[in-house]
Design a protein around this motif. Structure first.
Motif, mmCIF file in Angstrom:
data_model
loop_
_atom_site.group_PDB
_atom_site.id
_atom_site.type_symbol
_atom_site.label_atom_id
_atom_site.label_comp_id
_atom_site.label_asym_id
_atom_site.label_seq_id
_atom_site.Cartn_x
_atom_site.Cartn_y
_atom_site.Cartn_z
ATOM 1 N N ALA A 215 -3.168 0.238 5.217
ATOM 2 C CA ALA A 215 -3.513 0.485 3.815
ATOM 3 C C ALA A 215 -4.597 1.551 3.710
ATOM 4 N N MET A 216 -5.599 1.467 4.596
ATOM 5 C CA MET A 216 -6.658 2.472 4.580
ATOM 6 C C MET A 216 -6.103 3.847 4.949
ATOM 7 N N ALA B 127 -7.216 -1.241 -0.064
ATOM 8 C CA ALA B 127 -7.621 -0.960 1.315
ATOM 9 C C ALA B 127 -8.991 -1.564 1.624
ATOM 10 N N SER C 218 -4.345 -3.976 7.357
ATOM 11 C CA SER C 218 -5.545 -3.493 6.660
ATOM 12 C C SER C 218 -5.755 -2.007 6.936
ATOM 13 N N TYR D 291 -4.353 5.414 2.072
ATOM 14 C CA TYR D 291 -5.283 5.970 1.084
ATOM 15 C C TYR D 291 -5.732 7.371 1.499
ATOM 16 N N SER E 181 0.832 -1.209 0.000
ATOM 17 C CA SER E 181 0.000 0.000 0.000
ATOM 18 C C SER E 181 0.865 1.257 0.000
#
Length: 259
Positions: A37-38, A21, A34, A41, A5
């Motif tokens: 990755a979010m 994400a 997880s 973003y 990511s």
């Protein structure tokens, strides 16, 4: 996945990063990767507060996840909360003393705060762990330049240029250092080379323009000195002083900048 990511973040692939994400969150909401990755973003979207919340969620899920602490530090810095940024980077180093990203993050904060001795120390720690990273070398050179250790700074910049010829930062910083040392010809030569790598960088042309202004200022004072009708010996000395660092090649370059 957290590293993947980050790669998408640096490549500015917002569509793929968004997909990754959401896929990770739907697959495992309890995995810190997880939420990293979010967070990456939202950081790409310049929503640093939301990004920070996602990275903090990753830390809550795994307090031994050094990278999540570092990503929190990056967001705190983006929000100019340097105190909490320092704490986050230090937390990362408590988990993993070889996590060079945290050393680099601390060094960047100290550089922005003009604590150049501290920034030099932390950049060197990061460079010991990742000795081929051109960006770290570039900022270490910047710290050394701020400490007026220009010869060391130039050596570091040369190493950074060799390490990654596509990185325009050390070439630009090298030119800045040469200007401060009044080696205008050397600075212009570096800038001419840099134009080949970064033709769209306005800062390159701005620095060339600044050198042109320095030349004009030198010519003004030279004219004032000569207007005082000094002796022939003094005239020769004055001209030698003003032109010692500005060769004919430099004059050609500054005229090109003016055009």
């Amino acid at each position: 996945m957290d590293i993947h990511s980050t790669i998408l973040y640096h490549l500015k692939e917002d569509m793929w990063l968004s997909y990754l994400a959401q896929k990770l969150i739907s697959t495992d909401r309890l995995a810190p990767q997880s939420w990293c990755a979010m967070g990456n973003y939202f950081s790409m979207q310049k929503d640093h507060e939301t990004a920070l919340k996602n990275f903090q969620r990753a830390v809550q899920l795994n307090s031994r996840f050094a990278y999540a602490h570092t990503l929190c530090g990056h967001e705190y810095v983006a929000l100019e909360d340097f105190e909490n940024g320092i704490k986050s980077y230090q937390n990362a180093l408590q988990v993993d003393a070889r996590h060079y990203n945290a050393w680099y993050g601390l060094a960047m904060i100290y550089l922005r705060q003009e604590k150049y001795e501290f920034s030099e120390h932390h950049f060197r720690k990061a460079l010991q762990i990742n000795p081929c990273f051109s960006v770290i070398m570039s900022y270490l050179g910047t710290s050394l330049h701020a400490l007026k250790r220009n010869e060391e700074a130039l050596e570091i910049m040369e190493n950074a240029i060799i390490a990654d010829k596509k990185n325009s930062l050390p070439m630009y910083q090298k030119a800045n250092i040469l200007v401060s040392m009044e080696d205008f010809n050397g600075a212009l030569k570096v800038l001419e080379d840099l134009k080949e790598y970064a033709p769209g960088e306005s800062s390159v042309y701005a620095l060339m323009g600044n050198i042109r202004l320095m030349y004009d200022k030198a010519m003004l004072h030279l004219g004032l000195a000569l207007d005082l009708k000094p002796s022939a010996t003094d005239v020769a000395t004055i001209k030698a002083t003003y032109f010692s660092n500005i060769s004919s090649t430099s004059l050609t370059h500054v005229r090109m900048c003016q055009a």
